[in-house]
Design a protein around this motif. Structure first.
Motif, mmCIF file in Angstrom:
data_model
loop_
_atom_site.group_PDB
_atom_site.id
_atom_site.type_symbol
_atom_site.label_atom_id
_atom_site.label_comp_id
_atom_site.label_asym_id
_atom_site.label_seq_id
_atom_site.Cartn_x
_atom_site.Cartn_y
_atom_site.Cartn_z
ATOM 1 N N SER A 122 -45.007 -36.677 10.036
ATOM 2 C CA SER A 122 -45.611 -35.456 10.567
ATOM 3 C C SER A 122 -44.601 -34.564 11.283
ATOM 4 N N ALA A 123 -43.316 -34.850 11.162
ATOM 5 C CA ALA A 123 -42.306 -34.056 11.868
ATOM 6 C C ALA A 123 -42.286 -32.616 11.369
ATOM 7 N N GLN A 124 -42.062 -31.697 12.299
ATOM 8 C CA GLN A 124 -41.908 -30.284 11.946
ATOM 9 C C GLN A 124 -40.578 -30.111 11.220
ATOM 10 N N SER A 125 -40.652 -29.777 9.934
ATOM 11 C CA SER A 125 -39.444 -29.663 9.122
ATOM 12 C C SER A 125 -38.952 -28.233 8.989
ATOM 13 N N ILE A 126 -39.859 -27.271 9.089
ATOM 14 C CA ILE A 126 -39.474 -25.860 9.019
ATOM 15 C C ILE A 126 -40.350 -25.055 9.976
ATOM 16 N N LEU A 127 -39.729 -24.189 10.741
ATOM 17 C CA LEU A 127 -40.407 -23.307 11.676
ATOM 18 C C LEU A 127 -40.280 -21.885 11.146
ATOM 19 N N ILE A 128 -41.414 -21.246 10.881
ATOM 20 C CA ILE A 128 -41.439 -19.898 10.304
ATOM 21 C C ILE A 128 -42.051 -18.973 11.349
ATOM 22 N N ALA A 129 -41.212 -18.230 12.045
ATOM 23 C CA ALA A 129 -41.655 -17.451 13.201
ATOM 24 C C ALA A 129 -41.660 -15.961 12.880
ATOM 25 N N HIS A 130 -42.724 -15.289 13.274
ATOM 26 C CA HIS A 130 -42.717 -13.825 13.181
ATOM 27 C C HIS A 130 -41.604 -13.299 14.084
ATOM 28 N N VAL A 131 -41.003 -12.188 13.674
ATOM 29 C CA VAL A 131 -39.853 -11.663 14.415
ATOM 30 C C VAL A 131 -40.179 -11.372 15.879
ATOM 31 N N ASN A 132 -41.448 -11.154 16.191
ATOM 32 C CA ASN A 132 -41.817 -10.913 17.592
ATOM 33 C C ASN A 132 -41.418 -12.088 18.481
ATOM 34 N N TRP A 133 -41.471 -13.303 17.922
ATOM 35 C CA TRP A 133 -41.102 -14.490 18.706
ATOM 36 C C TRP A 133 -39.603 -14.525 18.992
ATOM 37 N N LEU A 134 -38.807 -13.920 18.105
ATOM 38 C CA LEU A 134 -37.358 -13.934 18.305
ATOM 39 C C LEU A 134 -36.937 -13.006 19.441
ATOM 40 N N GLU A 135 -37.856 -12.160 19.891
ATOM 41 C CA GLU A 135 -37.574 -11.284 21.032
ATOM 42 C C GLU A 135 -37.870 -11.976 22.357
ATOM 43 N N THR A 136 -38.411 -13.188 22.290
ATOM 44 C CA THR A 136 -38.650 -13.983 23.496
ATOM 45 C C THR A 136 -37.517 -14.996 23.650
ATOM 46 N N ASP A 137 -37.672 -15.882 24.624
ATOM 47 C CA ASP A 137 -36.676 -16.940 24.840
ATOM 48 C C ASP A 137 -37.009 -18.219 24.082
ATOM 49 N N LEU A 138 -37.862 -18.117 23.066
ATOM 50 C CA LEU A 138 -38.329 -19.311 22.361
ATOM 51 C C LEU A 138 -37.174 -20.184 21.875
#
Length: 342
Positions: A122-138
């Protein structure tokens, strides 16, 4: 299998066979009759011969898709499968406004990808983030949490199914794709402080960013970026408004449909993704994670009639029992007549 009354023969990976033997001994200690479970220590090839000769009524297999296909033919379909899991997480465009919420999502991403050193179906193998998340400190928060993992407390540990060389070679291949770059990790654990044997893997928790269009640029690139690596490694990518169809194309190309997560509070976005994807277990909402099904919910692939379930009562019934009916019709009265001829 035991819960449903089956006499069980158990074979696990040779790397962890001694651990499972101790588990069986613990069950004996708390009351399991010794004759209820047979455990065999052997190679996969030898176990294949045992299965071919014995032809058990049912086999539940957890492992690679290739071996699952081979066993399906050998056992003439009498098999349930919980095979490879290349599990995805999509972060929708509606980023929460509080730092605490972003930190929570970052923490779940870290735990999903790197707990047990990524050695879980069940490991997270790929994270697909909307670009809005890249403007945070995620991503910085994920990097910070990954850096806190240590061999000393086993928050990172040996990888049993890949060598360090294999793992780093995969990172190198990912970094050759256009626009790719290393977010963090990508190195062997400090060789001066670890004594992990060379036959195993010992790398830092690793994340490689690969642009979505690079992933989709060719079948080979997609195959590389969606190859399950049973270790502390994940691919990260992003998408913009108008690119959700490209994301759905990527998700549809994946064969292993075990678990997934859609992190969003937008009902329209959730509907768009959930209605066009199929996974055995999908978590939805701001708290969504990929890991948790083995303990709490159905855990098995979707879209395969051989799908085995693990964990829930329904999963146990589905995998380890079969439908049968017994109709008692025994009492005959003096007034009963033979059925008419028809």
């Amino acid at each position: 299998a035991l819960y449903m009354g089956n006499r069980t023969t158990l074979k696990v990976s040779s790397n962890v066979s001694v651990v499972m033997e101790q588990m069986i001994r613990l069950l004996h200690y708390v009351g399991l009759p010794p004759e209820d479970v047979d455990m065999i220590h052997c190679s996969g090839h030898s176990m294949g011969e045992v299965l071919e000769r014995a032809q058990p009524k049912m086999t539940q297999f957890t492992g690679s898709s290739g071996v699952a296909e081979l066993l399906t033919k050998t056992l003439e379909g009498r098999i349930r499968v919980e095979d490879a899991g290349f599990d995805w997480k999509v972060l929708g465009p509606d980023v929460p406004t509080t730092d605490g919420s972003v930190a929570y999502v970052a923490g779940v991403c870290d735990q999903d990808a790197y707990a047990c050193s990524g050695q879980k179906c069940s490991a997270q193998s790929i994270l697909i983030a909307h670009v809005n998340w890249l403007e945070t400190d995620l991503l910085e928060m994920m990097k910070s949490r990954a850096a806190q993992r240590s061999l000393d407390d086993l928050t990172v540990g040996p990888v049993l199914s890949h060598t360090t060389e294999n793992l780093l070679e995969h990172v190198t291949k990912l970094l050759k794709l256009p626009g790719s770059h290393l977010l963090f990790g990508g190195k062997e654990l400090d060789p001066n402080t670890h004594n992990v044997p060379a036959c195993y893997g010992a790398i830092e928790p690793t994340a490689v960013f690969v642009p979505l269009q690079s992933i989709l640029s060719s079948a080979d690139a997609t195959r590389l970026c969606t190859k399950e690596i049973f270790g502390p490694m994940q691919v990260v990518t992003s998408f913009k408004d108008g690119e959700l169809n490209d994301v759905l194309t990527l998700l549809a190309s994946m064969d292993a449909k075990l678990t997934a997560a859609v992190v969003s509070s937008d009902p329209h976005f959730l509907h768009d993704v959930l209605s066009q994807t199929e996974n055995g277990t999908t978590y939805a909402g701001l708290r969504a994670r990929t890991t948790g099904a083995p303990q709490n919910h159905w855990f098995g692939p979707a879209g395969d009639p051989r799908a085995a379930g693990i964990g829930s009562p329904g999963a146990i019934l589905s995998t380890w029992s079969c439908h049968r009916e017994i109709i008692h019709d025994a009492l005959l009265s003096e007034n009963d007549q033979p059925p008419p001829i028809s």
